[in-house]
Design a protein around this motif. Sequence first.
Motif, PDB file in Angstrom:
ATOM      1  N   ALA A  93       0.814  -1.218   0.000  1.00 18.32           N
ATOM      2  CA  ALA A  93       0.000   0.000   0.000  1.00 18.32           C
ATOM      3  C   ALA A  93       0.845   1.265   0.000  1.00 18.32           C
ATOM      4  O   ALA A  93       0.325   2.361  -0.258  1.00 18.32           O
ATOM      5  CB  ALA A  93      -0.922  -0.008   1.220  1.00 18.32           C
ATOM      6  N   PHE A  94       2.146   1.151   0.254  1.00 14.46           N
ATOM      7  CA  PHE A  94       3.000   2.331   0.268  1.00 14.46           C
ATOM      8  C   PHE A  94       3.193   2.924  -1.126  1.00 14.46           C
ATOM      9  O   PHE A  94       3.433   4.123  -1.259  1.00 14.46           O
ATOM     10  CB  PHE A  94       4.377   1.983   0.857  1.00 14.46           C
ATOM     11  N   ASP A  95       3.101   2.075  -2.184  1.00 15.46           N
ATOM     12  CA  ASP A  95       3.438   2.566  -3.532  1.00 15.46           C
ATOM     13  C   ASP A  95       2.748   1.684  -4.570  1.00 15.46           C
ATOM     14  O   ASP A  95       2.887   0.452  -4.523  1.00 15.46           O
ATOM     15  CB  ASP A  95       4.953   2.535  -3.723  1.00 15.46           C
ATOM     16  N   PRO A  96       2.021   2.260  -5.532  1.00 12.76           N
ATOM     17  CA  PRO A  96       1.341   1.457  -6.562  1.00 12.76           C
ATOM     18  C   PRO A  96       2.319   0.604  -7.378  1.00 12.76           C
ATOM     19  O   PRO A  96       1.993  -0.535  -7.749  1.00 12.76           O
ATOM     20  CB  PRO A  96       0.662   2.514  -7.449  1.00 12.76           C
ATOM     21  N   GLN A  97       3.498   1.136  -7.668  1.00 12.16           N
ATOM     22  CA  GLN A  97       4.479   0.361  -8.429  1.00 12.16           C
ATOM     23  C   GLN A  97       4.960  -0.842  -7.624  1.00 12.16           C
ATOM     24  O   GLN A  97       5.219  -1.905  -8.186  1.00 12.16           O
ATOM     25  CB  GLN A  97       5.667   1.256  -8.798  1.00 12.16           C
ATOM     26  N   LEU A  98       5.085  -0.648  -6.297  1.00 11.75           N
ATOM     27  CA  LEU A  98       5.483  -1.769  -5.440  1.00 11.75           C
ATOM     28  C   LEU A  98       4.407  -2.841  -5.467  1.00 11.75           C
ATOM     29  O   LEU A  98       4.715  -4.046  -5.545  1.00 11.75           O
ATOM     30  CB  LEU A  98       5.722  -1.272  -4.002  1.00 11.75           C
ATOM     31  N   GLN A  99       3.167  -2.420  -5.414  1.00 12.76           N
ATOM     32  CA  GLN A  99       2.073  -3.379  -5.477  1.00 12.76           C
ATOM     33  C   GLN A  99       2.081  -4.130  -6.812  1.00 12.76           C
ATOM     34  O   GLN A  99       1.927  -5.355  -6.849  1.00 12.76           O
ATOM     35  CB  GLN A  99       0.740  -2.652  -5.298  1.00 12.76           C
ATOM     36  N   LYS A 100       2.321  -3.378  -7.913  1.00 12.66           N
ATOM     37  CA  LYS A 100       2.314  -3.999  -9.238  1.00 12.66           C
ATOM     38  C   LYS A 100       3.436  -5.026  -9.387  1.00 12.66           C
ATOM     39  O   LYS A 100       3.211  -6.158  -9.852  1.00 12.66           O
ATOM     40  CB  LYS A 100       2.452  -2.917 -10.313  1.00 12.66           C
TER      41      LYS A 100
END
Length: 526
Positions: A142-149
């Motif tokens: 949840a900290f970063d959309p790219q991390l989630q992706k």
Amino acid sequence: MCINKAIQFCDFKSFYDKYKPLTPYGYAHKESMPFYKQADDLDAIHQSVDTWINFINEHQNSTLKVVHHLSRIDKLNTLDKKDYDIADLQLIKKFLIHTKAIEQYLPIDIAKSASIAFQTHSLLNILMPDDDKTESFHLSSAFDPQLQKVREQICQADQTINNLRIEAHKQLLDKLGFDFSNRDFILVDKKQLPANGSPLLLAELYDSKLIKLRVAFDKTYMDAQMLKEQLLNEESEIEKRVLKSISEAVRKQAPQLLKDIDTITQLDVHLAMAQLSVQLQLLKPNYRAETIVVDEGIYYPLFERHQQKDLRYTPLRASFGSNAILLSGSNMGGKTVLFKTIAFLQLLTQMGFRVPAQAYATKLFDEIQVLGTTDKAAIEGLSSFGQEIHQLSAGLTKGQSRLLLVDELAKTTNATEAKAILVAVLKFISQQPLITGFFSTHFINIPHLDGVIKYRMRGLDKEAFQRHCHEQTSDINDKIRQINAYMQYELKPDEGVNHSHDALTIANMLGLQAEIIDYANDYLDK
């Protein structure tokens, strides 16, 4: 420290151990043993402690909750750094969770009165974007959309690799009968290998009889593994970027975090003081008086020992209307206990505590000095008398306010000169308003000195002792109990006449041979 010897003299730490802050910050404050010399500082402490006493009395369940959350707080790592790691952020998150919970349990009037207002709740929102209220911390997607992706892609890559592994294992089992389920390799007998080997296997010698077999995965599998490695590297770079972003947010709020640490320290310390005050029914001292007055003052370390041994304890009641006080009386008559009571109550007062007394009025001193007890820090080359005079001279230096407690001044020199020194020192102190001196002595017929007040301990109630005690006991504890029962631990004005032979009576009670007692009485009669 200007109070170390006084702390040792009155066994202060045995009482101080009852004071129990719960956080590492409160404990560090306790260990520093602050000694306050300004009344305004003490006013602020007592105002805060009053608030917490009201809180304890009126909100018992909330008090238990606050105590629980205080006990869960850990010491943060240094905030003076550029980048914070996972361990740093976990401690910060835990700190913020519990400070927020504490604030929620405090009524508005209590929080306002005790100046409790934490400044970093917004930082907690940054540290838990997924609303994870546990004490642990991890870099959530949840900290970063790219991390989630990228993490979703890693999961897909894992699933592809797992499917390819299962398919390869199935082929080996179907074609060659080798079961690689949940194994990276298997050991088989050489005779079990196909004559010409197999493109599905990687084989190597294990020993003279066994072969170590591993799966020879195809290019599709290896490409999937390579893709996963690339995704993991990408995840690591994104995590570094997220950590830098969080670190920047923490750095910006580090000054507020430090203020919150100060707030939690004050809350922890003052709540612990309030709990002790409620538990022991302690009362606020008056530290703006000109002279020392004690009403029902209790020297707690001795009081507790008396309770354990079922001995009577006599609280101290005295009004010392001067800054120069001379106390006389027999041994075991309570002179030293009186000194220890004064030292104990003064230490409590100047460390911000309430006191075990109906009333204690005093002034604030820069130092508390105790003379006449064993000093481990002796100066080589000085006799006992020399050590004592050296300490006394330092204690009489002008410029700072001092409380002096002196047990039998100059007792190691001859009586004539010792008495002269005592009289001279009392006269000197009576003219020094910054110094308050308590002196004990066995000397009699000390002359009247302007500004010096003289007291005696009432001593042994011989009539009551002779009326009720007809048999001597052999047990030392019973002897002490007898002396305690008939000793009048009270003050009376010293009129300069001493007809008491308490020392001989006490010696008799403690078992000194009767012949020696008789010889001593004959000597006194002559």
